[in-house]
Design an enzyme around this catalytic site. Structure first.
Site, PDB file in Angstrom:
ATOM      1  N   HIS A  10       0.818  -1.217   0.000  1.00 11.08           N
ATOM      2  CA  HIS A  10       0.000   0.000   0.000  1.00 11.08           C
ATOM      3  C   HIS A  10       0.850   1.264   0.000  1.00 11.08           C
ATOM      4  O   HIS A  10       0.700   2.130  -0.864  1.00 11.08           O
ATOM      5  CB  HIS A  10      -0.956  -0.011   1.189  1.00 11.08           C
ATOM      6  CG  HIS A  10      -1.823  -1.230   1.250  1.00 11.08           C
ATOM      7  ND1 HIS A  10      -2.578  -1.649   0.179  1.00 11.08           N
ATOM      8  CD2 HIS A  10      -2.030  -2.139   2.231  1.00 11.08           C
ATOM      9  CE1 HIS A  10      -3.232  -2.746   0.496  1.00 11.08           C
ATOM     10  NE2 HIS A  10      -2.909  -3.071   1.743  1.00 11.08           N
ATOM     11  N   GLU A  32      10.869  -5.448  -5.175  1.00 10.73           N
ATOM     12  CA  GLU A  32       9.797  -6.138  -4.451  1.00 10.73           C
ATOM     13  C   GLU A  32      10.065  -7.634  -4.476  1.00 10.73           C
ATOM     14  O   GLU A  32      10.298  -8.214  -5.536  1.00 10.73           O
ATOM     15  CB  GLU A  32       8.448  -5.813  -5.094  1.00 10.73           C
ATOM     16  CG  GLU A  32       7.279  -6.694  -4.670  1.00 10.73           C
ATOM     17  CD  GLU A  32       7.022  -6.652  -3.176  1.00 10.73           C
ATOM     18  OE1 GLU A  32       6.954  -7.751  -2.573  1.00 10.73           O
ATOM     19  OE2 GLU A  32       6.898  -5.547  -2.621  1.00 10.73           O
ATOM     20  N   CYS A  42      -7.060  -7.197   3.601  1.00 10.07           N
ATOM     21  CA  CYS A  42      -8.313  -7.079   4.365  1.00 10.07           C
ATOM     22  C   CYS A  42      -9.483  -7.703   3.624  1.00 10.07           C
ATOM     23  O   CYS A  42     -10.544  -7.937   4.205  1.00 10.07           O
ATOM     24  CB  CYS A  42      -8.606  -5.613   4.668  1.00 10.07           C
ATOM     25  SG  CYS A  42      -8.746  -4.575   3.195  1.00 10.07           S
ATOM     26  N   PRO A 274      18.292  11.357   7.143  1.00 13.73           N
ATOM     27  CA  PRO A 274      17.484  12.244   6.297  1.00 13.73           C
ATOM     28  C   PRO A 274      17.345  11.783   4.854  1.00 13.73           C
ATOM     29  O   PRO A 274      16.458  12.269   4.139  1.00 13.73           O
ATOM     30  CB  PRO A 274      18.218  13.584   6.376  1.00 13.73           C
ATOM     31  CG  PRO A 274      19.618  13.240   6.784  1.00 13.73           C
ATOM     32  CD  PRO A 274      19.499  12.034   7.667  1.00 13.73           C
ATOM     33  N   ASP A 281       3.215   0.027   7.154  1.00 12.72           N
ATOM     34  CA  ASP A 281       3.134  -0.873   8.296  1.00 12.72           C
ATOM     35  C   ASP A 281       4.476  -1.142   8.968  1.00 12.72           C
ATOM     36  O   ASP A 281       4.514  -1.829   9.993  1.00 12.72           O
ATOM     37  CB  ASP A 281       2.527  -2.213   7.865  1.00 12.72           C
ATOM     38  CG  ASP A 281       1.031  -2.124   7.618  1.00 12.72           C
ATOM     39  OD1 ASP A 281       0.494  -1.002   7.683  1.00 12.72           O
ATOM     40  OD2 ASP A 281       0.407  -3.162   7.345  1.00 12.72           O
TER      41      ASP A 281
END
Length: 459
Positions: A10, A32, A42, A274, A281
């Site tokens: 997300h 990824e 969900c 920085p 999550d």
């Protein structure tokens, strides 16, 4: 500017889309470890329950879409090291085993979370299943086909939704929870008592206040029972829904974190380094009700934070407003939502709070289908600052929690809510809105206390 994004669910997906839009001249590279992005975990219970027929519909983006927008996408690639002093990462291609180094100007760390796997004897048995990603959703569907006795461990939102889905499909379902009631992080007793009754009416076995001690296997290496601190529950499929942990091992010794490893970011999504931004999550968030940093893994937090990364990657532009942890649940014919702190949670944070629970119809009773709504407000005793609320009704009044969420974010009081402006239309509301009535009732209750104080001052 070379920007590397690690992880693309997300927060990562929204960060990448907005980085490409706001910084078209930047080189955006994404790593990824899965071959998919943006899966809405969900929705797994909706898939299990047959509401969503295809799990593929739970994706709202794809590597192909992000690549078409201009990102350099590398799926099935695992980042195995971050050298933040030299702004380099080490990557492993999970298909070929090849390793290589890449450099960045800015690093976006959006690795998300992973389900907690408790260290309980027998946890590695077959048919003990996690519930987080697309492939686990597929396994749950496949294994549930032949399973009859299903145990769900953990009575949070995901556990409750899975219980309903399995029970609706005619399975023999047991919900096991170590606490003495369900959904205890989101709702107080007035609401969880009703939900527990509803679950029992739908033939769900509730094993509350029971700690799982071991999983018992059969001769084929599969699970056949769950042993708790009180009894043994037969099960041929077990779903572990005991919570999530932030995936931060790569950098948690290089930047500031909470004790659980969640990354601490400032209001512009920067870590203590920085040049490393983080969102989602794997991060702690500022809880406006508690005035405290907390770990609250929610897709709503993740998408906002991912968007803010893109706006702030070059210079501080928009600040994060914090969170109230607002969430909702539909269970059978009940619509339930909450925001901020429960009465119990407020006490844990050391807040001196009071609460008021109010039941009324959402519309005038001359309307043929007016339904009762139960709503609770939690507020500080002295300042009347609103810190939490909960709602339950057979009609969908969950939007009220979004309203109260904004009230909490804006530091509003019970008095502010009592006189807030809401419209009246018999199809939707009453001349005195539910939230106005709730707050006015609280003020009326406090009037005798105020009069007593005035008398004491005058004498």
């Amino acid at each position: 500017m070379k920007i590397i994004v690690i992880g693309c669910t997300h927060a990562g997906t929204t960060a990448v889309k907005n980085l490409l839009r706001l910084h078209p001249d930047a080189d955006i590279t994404v790593y990824e470890r899965n071959d998919t992005v943006s899966f809405l975990s969900c929705g797994i219970a909706l898939h299990v329950g047959g509401v969503v027929e295809h799990a593929e519909d739970l994706f709202y983006s794809s590597p192909q879409e992000l690549a078409a927008l201009g990102a350099s996408m590398h799926v099935l690639h695992d980042v195995i090291n971050v050298d933040n002093e030299n702004k380099k990462i080490r990557v492993r291609n999970l298909q070929t085993g090849e390793q290589f180094t890449d450099k960045y100007d800015k690093l976006v760390f959006t690795t998300g979370s992973a389900p907690v796997i408790p260290s309980i004897p027998g946890v590695g048995l077959k048919n003990i299943q996690l519930c987080k990603n697309y492939y686990q959703a597929q396994q749950i569907i496949k294994k549930a086909t032949n399973a009859q006795k299903i145990a769900v461990i953990g009575a949070g939102y995901i556990g409750i939704e899975l219980v309903e889905a399995f029970a609706t499909n005619g399975k023999d379902v047991t919900l096991i929870e170590g606490a003495n009631r369900i959904l205890n992080k989101y709702l107080d007793h007035e609401f969880t008592d009703k939900i527990e009754t509803t679950l029992r009416e739908h033939h769900v076995t509730l094993a509350l206040g029971e700690k799982v001690e071991s999983f018992i296997g059969n001769s084929a290496g599969g699970v056949q029972a769950v042993q708790t601190s009180k009894q043994t529950h037969e099960a041929d499929l077990v779903l572990l829904c005991v919570g999530f942990k932030p995936l931060t091992d790569l950098i948690k010794d290089k930047v500031d974190t909470l004790e659980n490893g969640a990354l601490l970011v400032n209001e512009y999504m920067q870590t203590s380094d920085p040049n490393i931004f983080a969102a989602g999550d794997n991060c702690a968030v500022f809880h406006n009700s508690a005035n405290h940093m907390a770990y609250i893994p929610l897709a709503t937090n993740a998408t906002k934070m991912g968007t803010l990364v893109a706006y702030n990657i070059k210079r501080p532009t928009f600040a994060y407003k914090g969170t109230q942890g607002t969430s909702g649940l539909k269970l059978y014919d009940l619509n339930i939502a909450s925001t901020g702190l429960t009465e119990e949670a407020a006490a844990i944070y050391g807040l001196d709070v009071r609460s008021f629970t109010f039941t009324d119809h959402e519309r005038p009773t001359f309307m043929p289908s007016a339904e009762e709504v139960r709503i609770k407000l939690v507020f500080e005793q002295e300042s009347l600052r609103i810190v939490g609320a909960q709602v339950m009704s057979k009609t969908d009044q969950t939007h009220l929690m979004n309203t109260v969420s904004v009230c909490i974010q804006q530091q509003m009081t019970v008095t502010d809510l009592a006189f807030a402006d809401f419209f009246f239309q018999p199809h939707y509301s009453k001349p005195i809105h539910l939230l106005n009535s709730l707050a006015l009732n609280i003020l009326e209750q406090r009037e005798p206390m105020q009069k007593t104080a005035e008398v004491r001052v005058s004498t």
